[in-house]
Design an enzyme around this catalytic site. Sequence first.
Site, PDB file in Angstrom:
ATOM      1  CE  LYS A 202     101.511  64.110  33.653  1.00 45.30           C
ATOM      2  NZ  LYS A 202      99.660  64.352  33.407  1.00 45.30           N
ATOM      3  NE  ARG A 212      97.163  58.077  29.759  1.00 47.37           N
ATOM      4  CZ  ARG A 212      98.102  58.225  28.850  1.00 47.37           C
ATOM      5  NH1 ARG A 212      98.526  57.604  27.959  1.00 47.37           N
ATOM      6  NH2 ARG A 212      99.641  59.246  29.445  1.00 47.37           N
ATOM      7  CE  LYS A 232      97.008  61.977  27.598  1.00 50.10           C
ATOM      8  NZ  LYS A 232      96.759  62.360  29.202  1.00 50.10           N
ATOM      9  CD  GLU A 248     109.178  71.322  31.502  1.00 45.97           C
ATOM     10  OE1 GLU A 248     108.092  73.043  32.361  1.00 45.97           O
ATOM     11  OE2 GLU A 248     109.170  71.486  30.162  1.00 45.97           O
ATOM     12  CE  LYS A 263     101.200  61.430  36.602  1.00 42.78           C
ATOM     13  NZ  LYS A 263     100.168  62.513  36.507  1.00 42.78           N
ATOM     14  CB  SER A 289      97.539  54.672  37.752  1.00 38.36           C
ATOM     15  OG  SER A 289      97.668  54.483  36.669  1.00 38.36           O
ATOM     16  CE1 TYR A 328      95.320  56.934  42.263  1.00 41.01           C
ATOM     17  CE2 TYR A 328      97.583  56.382  41.156  1.00 41.01           C
ATOM     18  CZ  TYR A 328      96.275  57.120  40.933  1.00 41.01           C
ATOM     19  OH  TYR A 328      96.248  57.969  40.115  1.00 41.01           O
TER      20      TYR A 328
HETATM   21  C1  PBG Z   1      95.895  63.960  33.341  1.00 43.53           C
HETATM   22  C2  PBG Z   1      96.806  63.200  34.363  1.00 43.53           C
HETATM   23  C3  PBG Z   1      97.176  62.088  34.139  1.00 43.53           C
HETATM   24  C4  PBG Z   1      98.076  61.394  35.266  1.00 43.53           C
HETATM   25  C5  PBG Z   1      97.593  62.396  36.540  1.00 43.53           C
HETATM   26  N1  PBG Z   1      97.313  63.576  35.636  1.00 43.53           N
HETATM   27  C6  PBG Z   1      97.508  61.041  33.392  1.00 43.53           C
HETATM   28  C7  PBG Z   1      98.383  61.431  32.172  1.00 43.53           C
HETATM   29  O1  PBG Z   1      99.351  62.140  31.613  1.00 43.53           O
HETATM   30  O2  PBG Z   1      97.801  61.186  30.949  1.00 43.53           O
HETATM   31  C8  PBG Z   1      98.264  60.101  35.294  1.00 43.53           C
HETATM   32  C9  PBG Z   1      98.161  59.151  37.847  1.00 43.53           C
HETATM   33  C10 PBG Z   1      98.232  58.109  37.577  1.00 43.53           C
HETATM   34  O3  PBG Z   1      98.518  57.729  36.815  1.00 43.53           O
HETATM   35  O4  PBG Z   1      97.457  57.794  38.597  1.00 43.53           O
HETATM   36  N2  PBG Z   1      97.036  65.421  33.390  1.00 43.53           N
END
Ligand code: PBG
Length: 339
Positions: A202, A212, A232, A248, A263, A289, A328
């Site tokens: 990720k 968010r 993050k 990982e 992701k 997203s 989505y």
């Molecule tokens: C949180 C999480 C995130 C997403 C899925 N789980 C956001 C982040 O890590 O800040 C993002 C999914 C998306 O953007 O559609 N752990």
Amino acid sequence: MQPFPGRYPDTRLRRIRGHAWLRRVVAETSLSAADLVWPLFVHDREAIETVASMPGVERLPIDGILRAAGEAVRLGIPAIALFPVVEPVRKTDDAAHAYDAGNLACRTVRAIRREYGDSLGVICDVALDPYTSHGHDGLLEDGRILNDETVEVLCRQAIVLADAGCHVVAPSDMMDGRVGSLRLALDEHDHDDVVILSYAAKYASAFYGPFRDAVGSAAALGTAVGRGLGDKKTYQMDVANTDEALREVALDIAEGADMVMVKPAGTSLDVIHRVKTTFGLPTFAYQVSGEYAMIKAAAENGWLDGRQAALESVLVIKRAGADGILTYFAPEIARGLAG
Ligand code: PBG
């Protein structure tokens, strides 16, 4: 005049593109509803709320989630991924609401399972960001995310979700060692049948912005700047790296992950391909997203054909090697595939 006189007299690749039926039959990759997972946002309010940065996506109350779940079943979408929108008063520094068996995520899972049993897979995110006052996925102290202390909370969170009946826990927090700890904790609590789908690779991505907004962690994360850690990047991966992604994944497999996730998907097609060809285990990819929002925004401006762009963006994720795609666009693609 031949384009390549005397060289490749019989090779004309355009011949196999000449008819729709022929293109269909020679297609190497095809999408079906069975490839899709539909991410859904649940909130503790009665109204249905639109998410401004994600046109077509809504925050739903539990009964709305049940209707969406029914639609998923009808469309042949095998699973949904559930994300709770937690009321700000429930967010604390210790994220204790994450392991409250009465929390919204657990109540929603119980309602879905009551209604749909095993006819629809229920995947739950395991991470603390909906529950921390600062929006980080882990516990924050003196500008640092505490790894092992976070993992303990994640285990408690996973257990209440498994007790509520989720089929799959999907740790998306990127703490070290969490997959092994989750496996042990789940097994100790008689949940050896609960699947772990780890967000193994990720990336610290700009494309999570609209998510968010949707879950309300953007505002919380804004406050984290003043606490010494506004992004993050100390736990999510650097987008520059792919060897590290393989490490990982290898670690997560060794720790007991059943399936892994990459992701965001669209910016990691190379990673998806390497993971799938190297490990050959069920590989998921999350079209996040921001990827969704880009296509929707351009389509709303008439700058591209939204339906075609959505389909293409998801098909290439499959082509790269993904077995399952969180998107989505799931319901609209599944509807389109159904004709
Ligand atoms: C949180 C999480 C995130 C997403 C899925 N789980 C956001 C982040 O890590 O800040 C993002 C999914 C998306 O953007 O559609 N752990």
